[in-house]
Design an enzyme around this catalytic site. Structure first.
Site, PDB file in Angstrom:
ATOM      1  N   ARG A  31       8.915  36.965  21.801  1.00  0.00           N
ATOM      2  CA  ARG A  31       8.026  36.631  22.926  1.00  0.00           C
ATOM      3  C   ARG A  31       7.982  37.741  23.987  1.00  0.00           C
ATOM      4  O   ARG A  31       6.979  37.897  24.676  1.00  0.00           O
ATOM      5  CB  ARG A  31       8.467  35.316  23.568  1.00  0.00           C
ATOM      6  CG  ARG A  31       7.997  34.114  22.773  1.00  0.00           C
ATOM      7  CD  ARG A  31       8.439  32.839  23.432  1.00  0.00           C
ATOM      8  NE  ARG A  31       7.702  31.698  22.900  1.00  0.00           N
ATOM      9  CZ  ARG A  31       7.907  30.451  23.286  1.00  0.00           C
ATOM     10  NH1 ARG A  31       8.827  30.182  24.201  1.00  0.00           N
ATOM     11  NH2 ARG A  31       7.201  29.469  22.769  1.00  0.00           N
ATOM     12  N   LYS A  49       7.562  14.807  11.721  1.00  0.00           N
ATOM     13  CA  LYS A  49       6.854  13.562  12.007  1.00  0.00           C
ATOM     14  C   LYS A  49       5.344  13.640  11.842  1.00  0.00           C
ATOM     15  O   LYS A  49       4.702  14.571  12.318  1.00  0.00           O
ATOM     16  CB  LYS A  49       7.146  13.145  13.445  1.00  0.00           C
ATOM     17  CG  LYS A  49       8.569  12.694  13.674  1.00  0.00           C
ATOM     18  CD  LYS A  49       8.714  12.289  15.110  1.00  0.00           C
ATOM     19  CE  LYS A  49      10.111  11.851  15.435  1.00  0.00           C
ATOM     20  NZ  LYS A  49      10.274  11.793  16.894  1.00  0.00           N
ATOM     21  N   GLY A  64       6.793  26.833  16.394  1.00  0.00           N
ATOM     22  CA  GLY A  64       8.143  27.360  16.497  1.00  0.00           C
ATOM     23  C   GLY A  64       8.908  27.401  15.186  1.00  0.00           C
ATOM     24  O   GLY A  64       9.389  28.459  14.770  1.00  0.00           O
ATOM     25  N   GLY A  83       4.478  24.075  21.065  1.00  0.00           N
ATOM     26  CA  GLY A  83       3.637  22.970  21.541  1.00  0.00           C
ATOM     27  C   GLY A  83       2.230  23.428  21.903  1.00  0.00           C
ATOM     28  O   GLY A  83       1.251  22.725  21.628  1.00  0.00           O
TER      29      GLY A  83
END
Ligand code: 3PG
Ligand code: MG
Length: 418
Positions: free
Chosen positions: A40, A206, A375, A398
Site C-alpha cells: 500500500r 460468507k 485483501g 472492503g
C-alpha cells in the site's frame, strides 16, 4: 463520472494534503515493529513522485488500525515514516499529531518537494465521526486535496469526505491520485464492457459478504466460479450434507435465488464437486484472543458431494481445480475475489494456488485481463509468488468489494468533477 486527477493539477509551491491508505500489516519482532507488507505504501509512490516533480509541499495523512480515538502506540504511523524514505529516495518528516500547532509550524517551514507524514488520523475519534470542526483543522494546513486512499474510500470520514467537501466549498481543487485513478479504471471502467468470456472467481467465508457482488456480476459475467467456505452454503441449499463445514444455514434462499438468476441469464454458475476435508478436533487450548484452538486432523480428498458428519470442507478438490482451470483458461477477462479454501494452512492451499496459477497462465499466455480485488485473495496471490503476474491487484479490501457492488464511494464522490 471522470474526476480531476493529480495530472491536471498545478501545485508548484502549494501545500497538498494527500490522503493515503497506509493501513499496513505490522509485526513486532525483538521489540522492533516491522511492516510485513508495504504494497500500500509502494503503490502511492508514483503519485508522490509526480507531486514532487511538480514542486508541491506534500502532507501525507492516513489511518492505521482501529484505535477508536485513543493514542495507541502500537498503531502509530512512525514505522511507516521510517520505511517511506527508502521507497521515495528522499527524507520524510514526521509529526506525532495530525492537527494543531506542531503541524502548522512544520508545514510553514516546508519547501517545494518536501514530504511530511502526519500521525494516525484515528487517534482522534472525530476522524471516523466525520466531525466538521476536525475537518476544518485538517484542512487548515492545505491549499489542495488529493485522495490516493482507495482502500479507505468507502468510509465517509473527516479525511476522506469532510475535508474535500470543505475544500471544494472554498474553491480548492480536490483530485484523485494515480493509484485511486488506476483502481477506478480497473475495478470500474474495465469491467463495464469486459472482453468475453468474462469469468468471475469468488471465494471467501460468507455468502452474506458477497451476495451483492454476486447479484451484480450475474448481470455481466459469462461464468461465476464459487469457492471457499461460502460454497458450502450453496451445497446446503441444494440439499447436500456439509458436515461441520462453515455454512450459513439461514442463507439458503439467497443462495437459491442466485442460482436461479444465473440459470435465467445463462451464466455458468459453478460450485465445487469435490473437496479436501478434515476432522476438526478441539485441543482444549485457547489462542491469544481467548478462542478455542481447533486442530484440523486427517486431511483427505473427498469426491462426493455429501460431506461426512464429523468432517468439514477446507479446500476445493482436484476435479474442481481442473474444471475451474479449464474455464479460466478460456477467459478474456477475469475478476478474482477471495480464496478457494483455508489457504493459510499449506494443507488446504492447493486449490487457491491452482486457481491463481490458472489466472496467471490465462493472463500471460491467453492475453486475458486479470483483476484481483480484496485483501485475502491478494495475500493468497503473494503467498503463491504470483503477485506481479496478473494485470491488476487492488489495494482495497472492503472498498473494492463495495465498489464492485456498485456502491458510490464517499471518498470518490467528494472529489472535483473534471
Ligand atoms: C482496510 O484495510 O480495509 C482499509 O484501510 C480501511 O480500514 P477500516 O476497515 O478499518 O476502515
Ligand atoms: Mg477493512
Amino acid at each position: 463520472m471522470a474526476k480531476l486527477t493529480v495530472n491536471n493539477l498545478d501545485v508548484r509551491g502549494k501545500r497538498v494534503f494527500v490522503r493515503v491508505d497506509y493501513n499496513v500489516p505490522l509485526e513486532e519482532t525483538n521489540g522492533q515493529t516491522v511492516i510485513t507488507d508495504a504494497t500500500r505504501i509502494r503503490e502511492t509512490i508514483p503519485t508522490l513522485d509526480l507531486l514532487i516533480s511538480k514542486g508541491a509541499k506534500i502532507i501525507l495523512a492516513s489511518h492505521l488500525g482501529r484505535p477508536k480515538g485513543q493514542r495507541e502506540p502500537s498503531m502509530s504511523l512512525r514505522p511507516v515514516a521510517a520505511k517511506l524514505p527508502d521507497l521515495l529516495c528522499r527524507p520524510v518528516a514526521f509529526v506525532d499529531d495530525c492537527i494543531g500547532e506542531k503541524v502548522q509550524k512544520t508545514v510553514g517551514a516546508m519547501k517545494p518537494g518536501d514530504v511530511l507524514l502526519l500521525e494516525n488520523l484515528r487517534f482522534y475519534k472525530e476522524e471516523e465521526a466525520n466531525d466538521p470542526g476536525f475537518a476544518e483543522k485538517l484542512a487548515e494546513a492545505a491549499d489542495v486535496y488529493v485522495n490516493d486512499a482507495f482502500g479507505a474510500a468507502h468510509r465517509a470520514h473527516a479525511s476522506t469526505e469532510g475535508v474535500p467537501r470543505l475544500m471544494t466549498r472554498r474553491g480548492a481543487p480536490c483530485a484523485a491520485g494515480l493509484l485511486m485513478e488506476r483502481e477506478l479504471k480497473f475495478l470500474g471502467e474495465e469491467l463495464e464492457k469486459p472482453a468475453r468470456p468474462f469469468v468471475v472467481i469468488l471465494g471467501g467465508a460468507k455468502v452474506s459478504d458477497k451476495i451483492k457482488v454476486i447479484d451484480r456480476l450475474l448481470e455481466k459475467a459469462d461464468a461465476i466460479l464459487i469457492g471457499g467456505a461460502m460454497a458450502y452454503t450453496f451445497r446446503l441449499a441444494q440439499g447436500f450434507k456439509v458436515g461441520k463445514s462453515l455454512a450459513e444455514a439461514d442463507k439458503g434462499e439467497v443462495a437459491k435465488a442466485a442460482v436461479e438468476k444465473a440459470q435465467a441469464r445463462a451464466v455458468h454458475f459453478l460450485i465445487p464437486v469435490d473437496d479436501v476435508i478434515a476432522t476438526p478436533v478441539d485441543t482444549g487450548k485457547l489462542n491469544k484472543k481467548g478462542k478455542p484452538i481447533i486442530e484440523m486432523q486427517n486431511p483427505r480428498l473427498h469426491s462426493q458431494s455429501n460431506i461426512p458428519d464429523e468432517a468439514c470442507g477446507l479446500d476445493i478438490g482436484p476435479q474442481t481445480m481442473e474444471k475451474y482451470s479449464d474455464v479460466i483458461g478460456r477467459a478474456k477477462t477475469i475478476l478474482g475475489n477471495g480464496p478457494m479454501g483455508m489457504f493459510e494452512d499449506a494443507r488446504f492451499a492447493e486449490g487457491t494456488n491452482a486457481v491463481a496459477k490458472a489466472v496467471v497462465e490465462a493472463t500471460q499466455k491467453g492475453g486475458a485481463k486479470s483483476i484481483i480485488g480484496g485483501g485475502d485473495s491478494v495475500k493468497a496471490l503473494h503467498n503463491a509468488g504470483l503477485g506481479d503476474k496478473v494485470t491488476f491487484v487492488s489495494t482495497g479490501g472492503g472498498a473494492s468489494l463495495e465498489f464492485l457492488e456498485g456502491a458510490v464511494l464517499p471518498g470518490v464522490a467528494a472529489l472535483t468533477e473534471q
